[in-house]
Design an enzyme around this catalytic site. Structure first.
Site, PDB file in Angstrom:
ATOM      1  N   HIS A  34     102.850 150.716  73.135  1.00 14.77           N
ATOM      2  CA  HIS A  34     102.759 151.337  74.455  1.00 14.77           C
ATOM      3  C   HIS A  34     104.135 151.508  75.140  1.00 14.77           C
ATOM      4  O   HIS A  34     104.580 152.632  75.322  1.00 14.77           O
ATOM      5  CB  HIS A  34     101.793 150.506  75.313  1.00 14.77           C
ATOM      6  CG  HIS A  34     101.537 151.053  76.678  1.00 14.77           C
ATOM      7  ND1 HIS A  34     100.450 150.698  77.433  1.00 14.77           N
ATOM      8  CD2 HIS A  34     102.249 151.914  77.445  1.00 14.77           C
ATOM      9  CE1 HIS A  34     100.486 151.342  78.591  1.00 14.77           C
ATOM     10  NE2 HIS A  34     101.576 152.079  78.614  1.00 14.77           N
ATOM     11  N   TYR A  84     123.574 139.845  74.491  1.00 13.05           N
ATOM     12  CA  TYR A  84     123.335 138.871  75.578  1.00 13.05           C
ATOM     13  C   TYR A  84     122.600 139.469  76.780  1.00 13.05           C
ATOM     14  O   TYR A  84     122.004 138.743  77.583  1.00 13.05           O
ATOM     15  CB  TYR A  84     124.657 138.219  76.015  1.00 13.05           C
ATOM     16  CG  TYR A  84     125.491 139.059  76.956  1.00 13.05           C
ATOM     17  CD1 TYR A  84     126.424 139.973  76.466  1.00 13.05           C
ATOM     18  CD2 TYR A  84     125.338 138.948  78.334  1.00 13.05           C
ATOM     19  CE1 TYR A  84     127.174 140.760  77.321  1.00 13.05           C
ATOM     20  CE2 TYR A  84     126.088 139.733  79.207  1.00 13.05           C
ATOM     21  CZ  TYR A  84     127.002 140.633  78.691  1.00 13.05           C
ATOM     22  OH  TYR A  84     127.729 141.404  79.535  1.00 13.05           O
ATOM     23  N   SER A  96      98.708 155.110  90.324  1.00 12.35           N
ATOM     24  CA  SER A  96      98.928 155.105  88.883  1.00 12.35           C
ATOM     25  C   SER A  96      97.801 154.374  88.156  1.00 12.35           C
ATOM     26  O   SER A  96      97.255 153.387  88.647  1.00 12.35           O
ATOM     27  CB  SER A  96     100.253 154.393  88.620  1.00 12.35           C
ATOM     28  OG  SER A  96     100.271 153.882  87.317  1.00 12.35           O
ATOM     29  N   HIS A 107     108.086 154.121  79.257  1.00 13.02           N
ATOM     30  CA  HIS A 107     107.832 154.388  77.842  1.00 13.02           C
ATOM     31  C   HIS A 107     109.189 154.733  77.213  1.00 13.02           C
ATOM     32  O   HIS A 107     109.318 155.729  76.517  1.00 13.02           O
ATOM     33  CB  HIS A 107     106.858 155.549  77.675  1.00 13.02           C
ATOM     34  CG  HIS A 107     105.499 155.291  78.242  1.00 13.02           C
ATOM     35  ND1 HIS A 107     104.581 156.273  78.469  1.00 13.02           N
ATOM     36  CD2 HIS A 107     104.892 154.123  78.614  1.00 13.02           C
ATOM     37  CE1 HIS A 107     103.460 155.742  78.964  1.00 13.02           C
ATOM     38  NE2 HIS A 107     103.632 154.439  79.066  1.00 13.02           N
ATOM     39  N   GLY A 166     105.195 156.493  82.660  1.00 12.28           N
ATOM     40  CA  GLY A 166     105.723 155.297  83.322  1.00 12.28           C
ATOM     41  C   GLY A 166     105.284 155.260  84.779  1.00 12.28           C
ATOM     42  O   GLY A 166     104.681 156.210  85.288  1.00 12.28           O
ATOM     43  N   HIS A 202     107.508 150.205  85.007  1.00 18.48           N
ATOM     44  CA  HIS A 202     106.891 150.365  83.687  1.00 18.48           C
ATOM     45  C   HIS A 202     107.413 151.652  83.061  1.00 18.48           C
ATOM     46  O   HIS A 202     107.368 152.708  83.702  1.00 18.48           O
ATOM     47  CB  HIS A 202     105.365 150.411  83.841  1.00 18.48           C
ATOM     48  CG  HIS A 202     104.665 150.860  82.603  1.00 18.48           C
ATOM     49  ND1 HIS A 202     104.899 150.298  81.371  1.00 18.48           N
ATOM     50  CD2 HIS A 202     103.731 151.823  82.394  1.00 18.48           C
ATOM     51  CE1 HIS A 202     104.142 150.893  80.466  1.00 18.48           C
ATOM     52  NE2 HIS A 202     103.430 151.828  81.059  1.00 18.48           N
ATOM     53  N   TYR A 243     125.079 134.978  89.429  1.00 24.27           N
ATOM     54  CA  TYR A 243     125.758 136.274  89.539  1.00 24.27           C
ATOM     55  C   TYR A 243     125.439 136.921  90.884  1.00 24.27           C
ATOM     56  O   TYR A 243     124.285 137.030  91.276  1.00 24.27           O
ATOM     57  CB  TYR A 243     125.322 137.176  88.384  1.00 24.27           C
ATOM     58  CG  TYR A 243     125.928 138.544  88.400  1.00 24.27           C
ATOM     59  CD1 TYR A 243     127.262 138.746  88.030  1.00 24.27           C
ATOM     60  CD2 TYR A 243     125.175 139.647  88.791  1.00 24.27           C
ATOM     61  CE1 TYR A 243     127.812 139.998  88.048  1.00 24.27           C
ATOM     62  CE2 TYR A 243     125.720 140.911  88.808  1.00 24.27           C
ATOM     63  CZ  TYR A 243     127.041 141.090  88.429  1.00 24.27           C
ATOM     64  OH  TYR A 243     127.600 142.336  88.444  1.00 24.27           O
ATOM     65  N   GLU A 283      98.040 152.359  85.895  1.00 22.31           N
ATOM     66  CA  GLU A 283      98.412 150.976  85.577  1.00 22.31           C
ATOM     67  C   GLU A 283      98.473 150.075  86.816  1.00 22.31           C
ATOM     68  O   GLU A 283      99.055 148.997  86.778  1.00 22.31           O
ATOM     69  CB  GLU A 283      99.741 150.924  84.813  1.00 22.31           C
ATOM     70  CG  GLU A 283      99.719 151.600  83.454  1.00 22.31           C
ATOM     71  CD  GLU A 283      98.726 151.014  82.440  1.00 22.31           C
ATOM     72  OE1 GLU A 283      97.917 150.143  82.793  1.00 22.31           O
ATOM     73  OE2 GLU A 283      98.771 151.461  81.288  1.00 22.31           O
ATOM     74  N   GLY A 309      99.959 161.073  87.397  1.00 27.55           N
ATOM     75  CA  GLY A 309     100.056 162.443  86.864  1.00 27.55           C
ATOM     76  C   GLY A 309     100.844 163.455  87.673  1.00 27.55           C
ATOM     77  O   GLY A 309     100.647 164.651  87.507  1.00 27.55           O
TER      78      GLY A 309
END
Ligand SMILES: [Zn+2]
Length: 213
Positions: A157, A116, A74, A97, A28, A95, A210, A76, A46
């Protein structure tokens, strides 16, 4: 050190990813955008979340050029930057996993609003089609799937969540993992009753106000 506060937040919420069971090891990633400076602090590739120091957190500009931090951004980084470019209201990307969201993603299912709290993402959690991790194709698919939603399942993924602040993006990831777990459990023993469009519209309008009173 540039973006010190943002780097500290990235580390704090990276540790929460592990302690809340949303990821394991160095899986992640998390980023935080400072829009005025046009700089992004992102978890280094890593490195164990409990070992990361502020100096290792990568700082990149919006073109992806690294301007500070000793760690490599990262893998990503591409979809984090693509989301910031596409969504002016988004300043944080989480992100994961996380196991139940990833289970549904491996079935190539969307997550319908059986609970909800799916409303943290929108009227459902859409599915972005599979592409190899870290590729521009994946970045494009994520951006497209997430238009109109604050979370998406990434086929085979994991999960991506976005919001205006890092605590809120983290909350989206956490609540969607909960909703994915409940949906999975309900599916295991019966057929979950899905909330209809009108019921979800009411939830989304309450979520919009909210915390704003
Ligand atoms: Zn991933």
């Amino acid at each position: 050190m540039r973006m010190l506060n943002q780097r500290k937040l990235v580390i704090e919420f990276g540790r929460k990813l592990v302690s809340c069971g949303l990821t394991t090891g160095s899986g992640g990633n998390i980023s935080l955008l400072e829009r005025k400076q046009g700089l992004v602090a992102i978890t280094p590739s890593g490195v164990d979340y409990f070992e990361i120091t502020p100096g290792q957190v990568a700082v990149v500009d919006l073109s992806g050029k690294q301007v500070d931090g000793s760690g490599l951004p990262s893998s990503e980084l591409g979809f984090h930057l693509a989301l910031y470019a596409d969504r002016p209201e988004v300043n944080a990307v989480v992100h994961t996993h996380s196991p139940y969201a990833t289970t549904l993603a491996c079935l190539n299912w969307e997550l319908p609003p059986a609970h909800y709290l799916v409303g943290f993402a929108g009227s459902k959690v859409p599915l972005a089609p599979y592409h190899t991790y870290g590729t521009p194709e994946l970045a494009r698919a994520v951006v497209k799937a997430m238009r109109g939603y604050n979370a998406a399942l990434l086929a085979n993924h994991g999960l991506v969540a976005v919001e205006g602040t890092l605590p809120r993006a983290f909350a989206v990831a956490e609540e969607i993992e909960f909703a994915a777990r409940v949906y999975y459990q309900a599916k295991a023993v019966g057929e979950p009753k899905i909330l209809n469009a009108k019921q979800m519209k009411a939830v989304l309008s309450k979520f919009q106000t909210y915390g704003q009173q």
